[in-house]
Design an enzyme around this catalytic site. Structure first.
Site, mmCIF file in Angstrom:
data_model
loop_
_atom_site.group_PDB
_atom_site.id
_atom_site.type_symbol
_atom_site.label_atom_id
_atom_site.label_comp_id
_atom_site.label_asym_id
_atom_site.label_seq_id
_atom_site.Cartn_x
_atom_site.Cartn_y
_atom_site.Cartn_z
ATOM 1 N N ASN A 43 -29.851 -19.002 -123.054
ATOM 2 C CA ASN A 43 -30.808 -19.638 -122.147
ATOM 3 C C ASN A 43 -30.079 -20.060 -120.887
ATOM 4 O OD1 ASN A 43 -30.496 -21.454 -124.698
ATOM 5 N ND2 ASN A 43 -31.067 -22.972 -123.219
ATOM 6 N N ASP A 44 -29.799 -21.315 -120.657
ATOM 7 C CA ASP A 44 -29.347 -21.753 -119.331
ATOM 8 C C ASP A 44 -28.003 -21.162 -118.897
ATOM 9 O OD1 ASP A 44 -31.335 -23.390 -120.279
ATOM 10 O OD2 ASP A 44 -30.203 -25.244 -120.091
ATOM 11 N N GLN A 60 -25.659 -20.919 -122.213
ATOM 12 C CA GLN A 60 -26.167 -21.411 -123.499
ATOM 13 C C GLN A 60 -26.355 -20.200 -124.401
ATOM 14 O OE1 GLN A 60 -27.504 -25.031 -124.488
ATOM 15 N NE2 GLN A 60 -25.508 -24.792 -123.530
ATOM 16 N N PHE A 100 -24.731 -28.378 -125.475
ATOM 17 C CA PHE A 100 -25.841 -28.193 -124.546
ATOM 18 C C PHE A 100 -25.303 -28.008 -123.119
ATOM 19 C CE2 PHE A 100 -29.996 -29.830 -126.680
ATOM 20 C CZ PHE A 100 -29.769 -28.994 -127.761
ATOM 21 N N SER A 101 -26.259 -27.901 -122.182
ATOM 22 C CA SER A 101 -25.923 -27.429 -120.829
ATOM 23 C C SER A 101 -25.039 -28.365 -120.023
ATOM 24 C CB SER A 101 -27.206 -27.180 -120.058
ATOM 25 O OG SER A 101 -27.785 -26.005 -120.545
ATOM 26 N N ARG A 172 -28.997 -35.492 -120.790
ATOM 27 C CA ARG A 172 -28.189 -34.268 -120.888
ATOM 28 C C ARG A 172 -28.071 -33.536 -119.555
ATOM 29 N NH1 ARG A 172 -33.054 -33.520 -123.497
ATOM 30 N NH2 ARG A 172 -34.399 -31.825 -122.763
ATOM 31 N N GLU A 220 -34.962 -32.028 -116.867
ATOM 32 C CA GLU A 220 -33.773 -31.296 -117.323
ATOM 33 C C GLU A 220 -32.956 -30.712 -116.155
ATOM 34 O OE1 GLU A 220 -35.102 -29.787 -121.714
ATOM 35 O OE2 GLU A 220 -35.564 -28.380 -120.107
HETATM 36 C C1 FRU Z 1 -32.960 -26.370 -120.673
HETATM 37 C C2 FRU Z 1 -32.374 -27.051 -121.903
HETATM 38 C C3 FRU Z 1 -31.385 -28.120 -121.493
HETATM 39 C C4 FRU Z 1 -30.507 -28.215 -122.702
HETATM 40 C C5 FRU Z 1 -30.426 -26.786 -123.145
HETATM 41 C C6 FRU Z 1 -30.313 -26.577 -124.625
HETATM 42 O O1 FRU Z 1 -33.430 -25.099 -120.954
HETATM 43 O O2 FRU Z 1 -33.403 -27.592 -122.729
HETATM 44 O O3 FRU Z 1 -31.971 -29.348 -121.138
HETATM 45 O O4 FRU Z 1 -29.247 -28.736 -122.399
HETATM 46 O O5 FRU Z 1 -31.613 -26.153 -122.689
HETATM 47 O O6 FRU Z 1 -30.127 -25.240 -124.947
#
Ligand code: FRU
Length: 473
Positions: A43-44, A60, A100-101, A172, A220
């Site tokens: 993801n991120d 991620q 996480f990110s 986060r 986020e």
């Molecule tokens: C955004 C998010 C962040 C988090 C991460 C977890 O897409 O929800 O806030 O750190 O993805 O994978």
């Protein structure tokens, strides 16, 4: 993004086989010029940073499944932000949580003291998501650091973690930037709801919260950076962005960020999230990448892709307003093959100058005079991109994928740039005035069309560049 369930995600055994199968980088829905992990989920984008000729993209990652979970930082490097080589994963879940990110900086003054040899420390900031794994049961969400003393080859988690204790809930996504006037580091951190915090530090290890702001319609993954105003020599502004790219433009008064312009959206597409800009880019550039969230990749050994990097320009736009213009970075053009070109072509309803052209990766550059057409545009592998004009009482708009955004004519013409990949399409209007990124699954057997309805349009110029795969160079 619609929030995923953050807590206690099991690693689904069913996905393991798919994620472990070797990547060919040539699968039916594999993006050919957008980053995707060899296998597993992403993801991120995280920790985007440049150091000594190398761009780093951390991401991620679920190495074990094509679904979200078991969050780990994957790592890829590039010499041009376009061709990426994926290496070993760098941050693995530990007893403080899954990873996480977050972000990265080069610590040029060695304020952290992590330097051991010639190389300046590269410092990563990440969220330890306590309670998201059996090993971290009962731990809160905290902010941690890891560092490299060998130019980004290896990273070590700091023994004094966490560096920021839990402030609230699932706070986060730390993003860190150097603030030269106060010679301090600034961290922006997602707190809760639409609220973010600003923290400051002299050494990247001790952090103090000094401001909170709210920004409507986003949460986020914050980012915070200074940009020169292109059409106001000597003026620069600070920009604060949330995960969906919504942004505030303002100034830093002493230490505090004072927004001056209402929230704007950097894009009007459907699949652009968890935005982050690169730190330490040469040439004062500001380049953002995002997760093209929500794409579907049935049957693939990977899931999700990143956008191409977008180059930002900040311009004074109208009275007392500042707007970001976003276009694909110029490095993308190195992937272009020999174009098919047209100029000054009259386009009548029922005609299709692109009939018989095959290919699944294109960079399309068009300038169109809609003439008397009601709609003029493309149908690309089943996806329509329509410019709608000449309707009394309505703005001219660009419509695609169920979204519609205003896009004006300049001297009677509209400019479109379209990046078409195997499972995504990114559309840019009028040199960065509008960006519309989408994921999509092409229709089997559908080709390429340029069409008009309701009247004759003029194709002032059209260049269709076939794109070379970044995985084959
Ligand atoms: C955004 C998010 C962040 C988090 C991460 C977890 O897409 O929800 O806030 O750190 O993805 O994978």
């Amino acid at each position: 993004m619609t929030r995923r369930t953050l807590l206690h995600l099991p690693i689904a055994a069913a996905g393991l086989a798919a994620a472990e199968s070797p990547a060919r980088y040539d699968e039916k829905l594999r993006p050919q010029f957008h980053f995707s992990p060899a296998t597993g989920w992403t993801n991120d984008p995280n920790g985007l940073v440049f150091y000594k000729g190398q761009y780093h993209l951390f991401f991620q990652h679920n190495p074990f499944d094509v679904k979200w979970g078991n969050m780990t930082w994957g790592h890829a490097v590039s010499t041009d932000m376009v061709h990426w080589k994926q290496g070993d994963n760098v941050l693995l879940p530990d007893k403080l949580g899954t990873m996480f990110s977050g972000s990265a900086v080069v610590d040029w003054t060695n304020s952290s003291g992590f330097q051991t040899g010639e190389d300046k420390p590269i410092v990563l900031f990440y969220t330890a998501a306590g309670g998201t794994s059996p090993e971290s049961k009962g731990q809160p969400f905290t902010q941690c650091i890891a560092y490299s003393s060998d130019g980004g080859k290896t990273f070590t988690k700091y023994a004094g973690n966490p560096v920021v204790p839990n402030i609230v809930g699932e706070n986060r996504d730390p993003k860190v930037v150097w603030h030269a006037p106060t010679r301090r580091w600034v961290m922006v951190l997602f707190l809760d709801g639409n609220t973010y915090g600003f923290l400051t530090s002299p050494d990247l290890k001790k952090w103090t919260l000094f401001q909170k702001i709210s920004i409507p319609k986003t949460s986020e993954c914050p980012d915070f950076f200074e940009m020169p105003v292109e059409n106001e020599p000597g003026v620069s502004k600070w920009v604060f962005t949330g995960a969906n790219g919504n942004y505030l433009v303002g100034s830093v008064d002493g230490r505090r960020f004072e927004p001056e312009v209402m929230t704007q959206a950097v894009q009007e597409g459907a699949n652009y999230y968890a935005v982050q800009t690169f730190s330490d880019l040469p040439g004062n550039r500001r380049v953002q990448m995002s997760w093209m969230s929500g794409g579907q990749y049935p049957g693939m050994p990977f899931s999700q892709q990143m956008s191409v990097p977008y180059e930002f320009r900040l311009r004074k736009h109208g009275y007392a307003s500042y707007k970001i213009f976003a276009t694909p970075i110029r490095e993308v053009e190195a992937l272009r093959g020999t174009p098919k070109t047209w100029s000054d072509v009259a386009l009548k309803p029922g005609e299709n100058p692109l009939a018989g052209i095959a290919g699944d990766g294109w960079d399309i550059v068009a300038e169109i005079d809609p003439g008397s057409a009601r709609e003029v545009g493309f149908r690309l592998r089943g996806r329509t991109v329509t410019y709608r004009s000449n309707e009394k009482g309505r703005n001219n708009t660009l419509e695609t994928g169920g979204k519609s955004a205003p896009l004006a004519l300049n001297a009677g013409r509209v400019k479109l740039r379209i990046l078409l990949d195997r499972s995504s399409i990114e559309i840019f209007g009028n040199d960065g005035e509008l960006a519309m990124p989408f994921c999509f699954i092409p229709e089997d057997g559908a080709g390429l069309e340029l069409l008009t309805t309701g009247g004759e349009a003029k194709v002032v110029s059209l260049k269709m560049y076939p794109m070379t795969s970044i995985w084959r160079a």
